[in-house]
Design a protein around this motif. Sequence first.
Motif, short mmCIF file in Angstrom:
data_model
loop_
_atom_site.label_atom_id
_atom_site.label_comp_id
_atom_site.label_asym_id
_atom_site.label_seq_id
_atom_site.Cartn_x
_atom_site.Cartn_y
_atom_site.Cartn_z
N LEU A 83 5.16 7.27 -18.74
CA LEU A 83 4.29 8.55 -18.16
C LEU A 83 3.66 7.19 -16.67
CD1 LEU A 83 3.61 11.95 -17.40
CD2 LEU A 83 1.62 11.16 -17.77
N LEU A 84 4.49 6.33 -16.09
CA LEU A 84 3.27 5.34 -15.61
C LEU A 84 4.71 5.83 -14.20
CD1 LEU A 84 4.96 2.45 -18.05
CD2 LEU A 84 2.98 3.74 -17.42
N VAL A 85 4.33 4.52 -13.29
CA VAL A 85 4.63 4.36 -11.59
C VAL A 85 5.60 3.23 -12.47
CG1 VAL A 85 4.19 3.25 -9.65
CG2 VAL A 85 2.63 4.69 -10.67
N ASN A 86 6.51 3.47 -11.97
CA ASN A 86 8.27 2.38 -12.39
C ASN A 86 8.52 1.72 -11.19
OD1 ASN A 86 8.32 3.87 -15.47
ND2 ASN A 86 9.67 5.46 -13.85
N SER A 87 8.45 1.68 -9.88
CA SER A 87 8.53 0.73 -9.25
C SER A 87 7.03 -0.26 -9.23
CB SER A 87 8.17 1.57 -7.50
OG SER A 87 8.18 0.66 -6.96
N GLU A 88 7.73 -2.15 -9.32
CA GLU A 88 6.77 -2.69 -9.08
C GLU A 88 6.11 -2.92 -7.71
OE1 GLU A 88 7.18 -7.12 -9.82
OE2 GLU A 88 8.64 -6.26 -10.30
N GLU A 89 6.71 -2.68 -6.87
CA GLU A 89 6.62 -2.62 -5.17
C GLU A 89 5.29 -0.69 -5.51
OE1 GLU A 89 9.61 -2.25 -5.96
OE2 GLU A 89 10.50 -4.47 -5.42
N VAL A 97 -2.61 -1.81 -6.20
CA VAL A 97 -3.01 -3.28 -6.34
C VAL A 97 -3.98 -3.22 -5.03
CG1 VAL A 97 -3.63 -5.15 -7.14
CG2 VAL A 97 -2.33 -3.42 -7.85
N ALA A 98 -3.09 -3.54 -4.02
CA ALA A 98 -2.73 -4.42 -2.17
C ALA A 98 -4.63 -2.69 -1.47
CB ALA A 98 -2.19 -4.32 -1.45
N ALA A 99 -4.24 -1.68 -2.48
CA ALA A 99 -5.43 -0.92 -1.69
C ALA A 99 -6.27 -0.81 -2.22
CB ALA A 99 -4.28 0.45 -1.61
N GLY A 100 -6.83 -2.13 -3.23
CA GLY A 100 -8.20 -1.46 -3.97
C GLY A 100 -8.23 -0.50 -5.60
#
Length: 227
Positions: free
Chosen positions: A61-67, A73-76
């Motif tokens: 149950l993950l977000v698979n895309s590294e992007e 993370v960039a959005a805090g």
Amino acid sequence: MPRPYVLLSVATSIDGHIDDTNAERLLLSNSEDFDRVDQVRAESDAILIGASTMRADNPRLLVNSEERRAARVAAGKPAYPLKVTVSGSGDLDRGLKFWHHGGDKVAYTTDDGYEKLSERLRGLAEVVSLGPTVDFGAMLDDLGRRGVERLMVEGGGQIHTAFLSQGLADEIHLAIAPLLVGDADAPRFLNPTSYPGGSTRRMQLAEARTIGDVVLLRYLPKQESAA
């Protein structure tokens, strides 16, 4: 704090099944639709699956895309949404993949299941009792206090049924795959119960589009159809 916006996400066969009865999980979506689901996960603050789905499918149950993780993370935000499960009995194995991948986890249970599950998941997840029974409204209240604004619910049928029958779902993403299961014992998207408004109430269809050979229907169950 306000409760989260609740989005139910499910893929079914044409005859309404979410799996067959074989040992291997039936993959209903195609690669394009799996990527869409990954995007919806990345846009969510928390993702929930029920105990039965965890035992049957053992998902990470993950977000698979590294992007997409980098964009979070960039959005805090944390790289991964909060992972949530619910088990009335507290009978969940600490060896399941769910506990060992991704970021923070919360497991909701009952007063009877609390001691057992707390011991089993020590160091892996926060365990919260919802009282003598599983109270989905209380669970949403607790998630709201944790700052969860958007909750993605990925099943299974018992969980989807609870949210819809109690009027707690704001949106449904129903992906229909072009196949038939035809097995009476195979699990279904929803179980028989009473739903708000009964069989004459028509909910609003917000979107219908094709994704390869899959059709995505997006419904808003708290809103009435204009038809």
